[in-house]
Design an enzyme around this catalytic site. Structure first.
Site, PDB file in Angstrom:
ATOM      1  N   ASN A  99      12.372   7.256  -9.298  1.00  0.00           N
ATOM      2  CA  ASN A  99      11.480   6.510 -10.189  1.00  0.00           C
ATOM      3  C   ASN A  99      10.102   7.170 -10.289  1.00  0.00           C
ATOM      4  O   ASN A  99       9.584   7.392 -11.384  1.00  0.00           O
ATOM      5  CB  ASN A  99      11.313   5.070  -9.698  1.00  0.00           C
ATOM      6  CG  ASN A  99      10.682   4.184 -10.755  1.00  0.00           C
ATOM      7  OD1 ASN A  99      11.227   4.026 -11.856  1.00  0.00           O
ATOM      8  ND2 ASN A  99       9.522   3.658 -10.463  1.00  0.00           N
ATOM      9  N   SER A 124      -3.244   8.060  -3.851  1.00  0.00           N
ATOM     10  CA  SER A 124      -3.548   7.069  -2.820  1.00  0.00           C
ATOM     11  C   SER A 124      -4.178   7.745  -1.614  1.00  0.00           C
ATOM     12  O   SER A 124      -3.875   8.913  -1.312  1.00  0.00           O
ATOM     13  CB  SER A 124      -2.226   6.410  -2.418  1.00  0.00           C
ATOM     14  OG  SER A 124      -2.358   5.706  -1.221  1.00  0.00           O
ATOM     15  N   TYR A 149       7.261   6.574   0.050  1.00  0.00           N
ATOM     16  CA  TYR A 149       6.288   6.244  -0.996  1.00  0.00           C
ATOM     17  C   TYR A 149       5.124   7.242  -0.974  1.00  0.00           C
ATOM     18  O   TYR A 149       4.751   7.814  -1.995  1.00  0.00           O
ATOM     19  CB  TYR A 149       5.757   4.812  -0.805  1.00  0.00           C
ATOM     20  CG  TYR A 149       4.508   4.566  -1.619  1.00  0.00           C
ATOM     21  CD1 TYR A 149       4.581   4.396  -2.997  1.00  0.00           C
ATOM     22  CD2 TYR A 149       3.241   4.578  -1.022  1.00  0.00           C
ATOM     23  CE1 TYR A 149       3.418   4.230  -3.749  1.00  0.00           C
ATOM     24  CE2 TYR A 149       2.087   4.404  -1.761  1.00  0.00           C
ATOM     25  CZ  TYR A 149       2.185   4.234  -3.125  1.00  0.00           C
ATOM     26  OH  TYR A 149       1.039   4.085  -3.873  1.00  0.00           O
ATOM     27  N   LYS A 153       3.621  10.355  -3.679  1.00  0.00           N
ATOM     28  CA  LYS A 153       2.241  10.551  -4.165  1.00  0.00           C
ATOM     29  C   LYS A 153       1.810  11.991  -3.905  1.00  0.00           C
ATOM     30  O   LYS A 153       1.221  12.634  -4.771  1.00  0.00           O
ATOM     31  CB  LYS A 153       1.286   9.575  -3.464  1.00  0.00           C
ATOM     32  CG  LYS A 153       1.496   8.140  -3.890  1.00  0.00           C
ATOM     33  CD  LYS A 153       1.130   7.927  -5.356  1.00  0.00           C
ATOM     34  CE  LYS A 153       1.772   6.711  -5.946  1.00  0.00           C
ATOM     35  NZ  LYS A 153       1.681   6.609  -7.393  1.00  0.00           N
ATOM     36  N   PHE A 177      -8.306   3.781  -2.402  1.00  0.00           N
ATOM     37  CA  PHE A 177      -8.202   3.201  -1.073  1.00  0.00           C
ATOM     38  C   PHE A 177      -7.488   1.848  -1.247  1.00  0.00           C
ATOM     39  O   PHE A 177      -6.429   1.835  -1.860  1.00  0.00           O
ATOM     40  CB  PHE A 177      -9.574   3.221  -0.373  1.00  0.00           C
ATOM     41  CG  PHE A 177      -9.832   4.627   0.161  1.00  0.00           C
ATOM     42  CD1 PHE A 177      -9.994   5.713  -0.713  1.00  0.00           C
ATOM     43  CD2 PHE A 177      -9.799   4.897   1.514  1.00  0.00           C
ATOM     44  CE1 PHE A 177     -10.134   7.023  -0.245  1.00  0.00           C
ATOM     45  CE2 PHE A 177      -9.940   6.197   2.003  1.00  0.00           C
ATOM     46  CZ  PHE A 177     -10.113   7.256   1.123  1.00  0.00           C
ATOM     47  N   ARG A 295       2.102  -2.929  13.251  1.00  0.00           N
ATOM     48  CA  ARG A 295       3.146  -2.635  12.264  1.00  0.00           C
ATOM     49  C   ARG A 295       3.431  -1.129  12.316  1.00  0.00           C
ATOM     50  O   ARG A 295       2.497  -0.328  12.310  1.00  0.00           O
ATOM     51  CB  ARG A 295       2.661  -3.050  10.870  1.00  0.00           C
ATOM     52  CG  ARG A 295       3.667  -2.882   9.769  1.00  0.00           C
ATOM     53  CD  ARG A 295       3.182  -3.502   8.466  1.00  0.00           C
ATOM     54  NE  ARG A 295       2.036  -2.805   7.886  1.00  0.00           N
ATOM     55  CZ  ARG A 295       1.456  -3.138   6.732  1.00  0.00           C
ATOM     56  NH1 ARG A 295       1.918  -4.173   6.034  1.00  0.00           N
ATOM     57  NH2 ARG A 295       0.423  -2.462   6.256  1.00  0.00           N
TER      58      ARG A 295
END
Ligand code: NAD
Ligand code: WQD
Length: 340
Positions: A99, A124, A149, A153, A177, A295
């Site tokens: 995509n 990003s 992801y 980028k 950011f 996380r």
């Protein structure tokens, strides 16, 4: 002349479309509604008094994209369209590469064939990974991101640099950011589809009682209060940076390669607990939270040095964290009112 805005009904795209229209650009949106809703188009019209041209299709469909370029005199593109969920990208790597990169390449094929320049890419701060020094400026070394992801980028940036070099084209990489907030009209904002991954939408839903408690991912980071630090930038300020970057690219009336890179942030870091407290005091609501383990994949700290954008684009972030968080709460109320 028109500007193609891919993903123009999404969160950052819709705010940027409003700013483009306010600056008299003609906008053509392509968005397949995979992470947005059609009512946003009506709301853009309500805010600006102008309804942008809209094509609902997937950018991977080359033949449809070709028809859009045939139908309009496109002089530039702001490419927001992408899948953006970090966790999901690990589970569906092929879908993310397909995509995010095929969409980009399909647009660039049209640019190449028609000798169009002026391409702005949504990058990003994830391309820096955990930087060794704060704040992060554009010369900070890039690190291959851990997430698929993030890799899309970084790869997107490389594809665009090669494109610019080979075809003497003008491109701009905008490294955002952490965008937050909603339009002051409350008609545009971040649509949390499913359980939000990002902090501010989760805080918003917790305050609204949709989620019981916010999980604060880790309070043992080497930061002042132990929670991780990010640079939260108000989405309308971010949208305005796109207009400034676009005008700057268009004005560089050159046959030579232009590769502009800008960090877009406030220059100030805020911890997770500072965001929670700012939301509570800005809106006079409680955000119950619990401290949980870190996380996986999270970095400790990231905030921008955005001096280059200020110097070259005459742009800087203007809105405080509290002001931005007020708009989030107003947006939540608007979403609730739509249900009734
Ligand atoms: P979003 O999901 O709200 O908007 C993206 C839009 O693109 C959606 O409306 C979606 O329907 C559309 N889209 C996705 N794939 C498409 C395809 N193949 N064809 C047509 N339309 C398609 O995301 P956002 O938060 O507005 O982010 C915009 C861009 O900025 C993305 O590229 C994202 O990776 C990047 N970015 C976002 C953040 C963030 O925290 N929101 C931070 C840094 C960079
Ligand atoms: C911010 C802080 C979390 C949710 C991600 C992408 C990045 C970029 C922006 C697109 C972190 C903490 C969060 C929660 C929490 N996107 N948190 N509880 O991780 O900086 O970046 O979005 O390019 O690529 O990785 O943003 O909003 O997810 O998290 O404690 O329920 O809030 O641990 O410290 P992040 P975020």
């Amino acid at each position: 002349m028109a500007i193609l805005v891919t993903g123009g009904l999404g969160y950052i795209g819709s705010h940027t479309v409003v700013e483009l229209i306010n600056n008299n650009f003609e906008v053509v949106i392509v968005d397949d509604l995979s992470n947005s809703e059609k009512f946003i188009l009506n709301n853009i019209e309500e805010i600006t008094g102008k309804r942008p041209i809209f094509y609902p299709f997937d950018l991977k469909r080359k033949e449809l994209l070709n028809q859009v370029f045939d139908a309009h005199n496109i002089e530039g593109c702001i490419n927001f369209a992408a899948f953006k969920a970090v966790g999901e990208s690990q589970e569906k790597p092929v879908d993310y590469y397909e995509n995010n990169l095929f969409s980009l390449i399909n647009i660039l094929q049209e640019f190449k064939a028609r000798k169009i320049s002026n391409f702005i890419f949504s990058s990003s701060c994830t391309v820096y990974g955990q930087a060794d020094e704060m704040p992060i400026d554009e010369n900070t070394p890039l690190k291959m991101p851990e997430s698929v992801y993030g890799k899309t980028k970084q790869m997107g940036e490389e594809i665009l640099k090669d494109f610019a070099q080979a075809y003497q084209s003008k491109i701009c990489l905008l490294r955002y950011f952490n965008p937050i907030g909603a339009h002051p009209s409350s008609l545009l904002g971040e649509l949390p589809i499913g359980v939000p991954n990002n902090l501010v939408p989760y805080v918003m839903q917790t305050a609204a009682g949709i989620r019981e408690k916010l999980s604060v991912w880790g309070n043992d980071y080497p930061t002042e209060d132990g929670t991780a630090v990010r640079d939260y930038i108000y989405v309308v300020d971010l949208a305005k940076a796109h207009v400034a970057a676009l005008k700057s690219l268009i004005n560089k009336n050159t046959e030579e390669t232009v590769i502009d890179i800008y960090n877009l942030g406030t220059g100030k870091g805020s911890s997770v607990l500072e965001v929670v407290q700012a939301f509570e005091s800005a809106n006079n609501v409680a955000v119950p939270y619990k401290i949980c383990d870190r996380r996986e994949g999270d970095i400790t700290i990231a905030y921008a040095n955005a001096d280059k954008a200020e110097k070259e684009l005459k742009w800087k972030s203007e809105t405080s964290l509290e002001e931005a968080l007020k708009t989030v709460w107003e947006w939540q109320k608007y979403l609730e009112s739509r249900k009734n």
